[in-house]
Enzyme design. Sequence first.
Site, PDB file in Angstrom:
ATOM      1  N   GLU A 432     -10.347 -14.732  18.445  1.00  0.00           N
ATOM      2  CA  GLU A 432      -9.808 -16.094  18.341  1.00  0.00           C
ATOM      3  C   GLU A 432     -10.922 -17.130  18.358  1.00  0.00           C
ATOM      4  O   GLU A 432     -10.847 -18.140  17.649  1.00  0.00           O
ATOM      5  CB  GLU A 432      -8.801 -16.352  19.469  1.00  0.00           C
ATOM      6  CG  GLU A 432      -7.579 -15.441  19.447  1.00  0.00           C
ATOM      7  CD  GLU A 432      -6.797 -15.486  18.131  1.00  0.00           C
ATOM      8  OE1 GLU A 432      -6.920 -16.479  17.379  1.00  0.00           O
ATOM      9  OE2 GLU A 432      -6.079 -14.510  17.850  1.00  0.00           O
ATOM     10  N   HIS A 563       4.880 -11.380  13.345  1.00  0.00           N
ATOM     11  CA  HIS A 563       4.576 -11.915  12.021  1.00  0.00           C
ATOM     12  C   HIS A 563       5.774 -11.841  11.077  1.00  0.00           C
ATOM     13  O   HIS A 563       5.778 -12.508  10.036  1.00  0.00           O
ATOM     14  CB  HIS A 563       3.373 -11.193  11.435  1.00  0.00           C
ATOM     15  CG  HIS A 563       2.135 -11.351  12.272  1.00  0.00           C
ATOM     16  ND1 HIS A 563       1.940 -10.614  13.417  1.00  0.00           N
ATOM     17  CD2 HIS A 563       1.064 -12.169  12.141  1.00  0.00           C
ATOM     18  CE1 HIS A 563       0.780 -10.969  13.952  1.00  0.00           C
ATOM     19  NE2 HIS A 563       0.234 -11.905  13.210  1.00  0.00           N
TER      20      HIS A 563
END
Length: 667
Positions: A432, A563
């Site tokens: 990230e 997702h």
Amino acid sequence: MQINNVIYIVLLIHLFQYDTLARKYLKYDLQDFENQLDNIRKRFETFDLENNEIDRNGRADTNRWNQLNDNEIQNMPPIDDYSNEKTARHWLQWYSRISQRYYQIDTVLEWNYETNITEENEQAISKQSLISSPFDRLSLPIAKRFNEHMKYSRDEDLRVSFGRLSKNLISPNDEDVKQASKLSSDLSRVYSTTKVCELNNDEICYNLSPYLERLMQVEKDYDRLLWGWQGWHDGCGNNIRPLYLPYIDILDKNTKENGYKDLAEYWISDYEMGNDTVFESIIDQILQDIMPLYEQIHGFVRGRLCEIYPNRFDCNGPIPAHILGNMWAQQWHERLDDFMPHPDTPLANITRILEEKKYTIKHMYRISENFFTSINLYSMTSKFWSLSMFTKPPDRDVDCQPSASDMGYHNDYRVKICTIVDEDYLYTIHHEMGHVEYYMSYAKQPFLYRDGANSGFHEAIGDTIGMYAISPAHLIKLDFIDEETITRHYEMNFLMRMALQKVVFLPYAYVMDKYRFALFRHQINHDEELNAKWWEFRIRYGGIMPPVERNNRVNFDPGAKYHISTNTPYARYFIAHILQFQFYRAMCRLQGQTKRLHMCDIYGNKYVGERFKEMLAMGNSKPWSKVLETLTADTKLESQAVLDFFQPLHQWLKMENLARGYPVGWM
């Protein structure tokens, strides 16, 4: 002083200077002069006006931004000739200012909702979608008309910018916008708030993160794992199903209204890798290249699991999805201890080492930051440290799916991770923060170029650094292990760990969009095949099966994945898992290492870091093949970098499966 006055003063000064020089050298050219003025206007009109409207403590006045946009929309530059490049450039600057503000507003509202899931924050997103939709309806047809002419322009910026803008979608119907926004929020809420309760006590219930995810990682009991897997897939997937189908129906309608065949074609266009057929043939070929290695890993893992769980499943067929250490069986490295080539040489337990060294969550972020700065990338900003969500708040529902955000102003970059101190989260932090490094690297690009070269690039950047961060060579530098620990057996175990994380992910990532492309193209019957087709694909391409009988009319197991519920394209992750090995191999080569790539470490190599940063700084200002070429000399996706990395393991697996009599394949 108003910014417009500043612009005109500068123009007058520049006019005087230019006129003086022109008279001196008798080379006064009116057209050249106009070009000079146009360049100055371009610089000032792309100046970040939003900085004057932002509270530097991070509080966003979205009402003020919307008002600024309303005012600017009323003053769209006149268009007399869509083939005039000066007119096109001026309009593009106007469009970029407004789009940037809307991007900032959307990012703020999404952050507010994901870090505090309330009805109020949900309604703010829905309200904003209705506010910004008229601008999209106004600007997209204009962008398409400009693109008809600019696609032939010699100005690459105009050609690329209008080409990309013309691919965007607009919804002509406010009711559709409102309904899609509501369904999107509802899907997110179901995923983020679903809990699984104990069989005999419905007062003891667990969220996915961290409890259920951790259960799947550490539990070995077949039936307890089945409880966790079935509880999550039933509780989440079944409730996602009635929301997801009408949601994609609206999206499908919208894509067709914008000239696409279906949502699959729209998603594929984003990768700039040719039409549907060309794109899918590239991805198909890469998977075929990887499959011999994957099949050997699958055969070895299945053989070991059959010994651990005798008579539970067919030892010649697919593996049940719940016993691989992950809720979705997308990565299997959490069960490495059961699949280790050399059990007498275990890998360093990074989680235990972190605990023994009394590393806090903040220490883990500092470890990651230190890696990036050691190769001359950026330190995190003060806003990053003060405004990110590093742990799960105890007082509210949040979306714990790790993510990074570029808020679009004042060096405000954030991550959202419900961190715990363990090896997986150390890797996730690098991933990230890699997004954040990318954001900072291309921050000086014009707004329309502030993105990854393609969607896969963004996902690959942090993963590339993550691979270095957990490599044996780097763990020595961190003083986590001694140099004498690294033997050939240790290296083989490490390669197996990486294969269980990286290689086995590829068939899963492939199926995620293979399935949805078929769904978007109406090749799957919603009543009879919705769940069955998912498992047909997972068995065919990955040898993974549901652990219990599933009901086609009730279950929706793909919906148990984040997702799917957020309708996030997934081919980007497949592409990222190829790109990261191309990046990794290229950076190792830059420091002279071409063999035993798994023992490469670029920590502290500022030359390699500068070359990496050079690629990152391009954003998506160039076609992704040219961006890739700046670091790797490659101009296309290719599987060989993956196969090069795992070549020693592949050879070992072929011999070991043969020696143990483990069958390879599952059909």
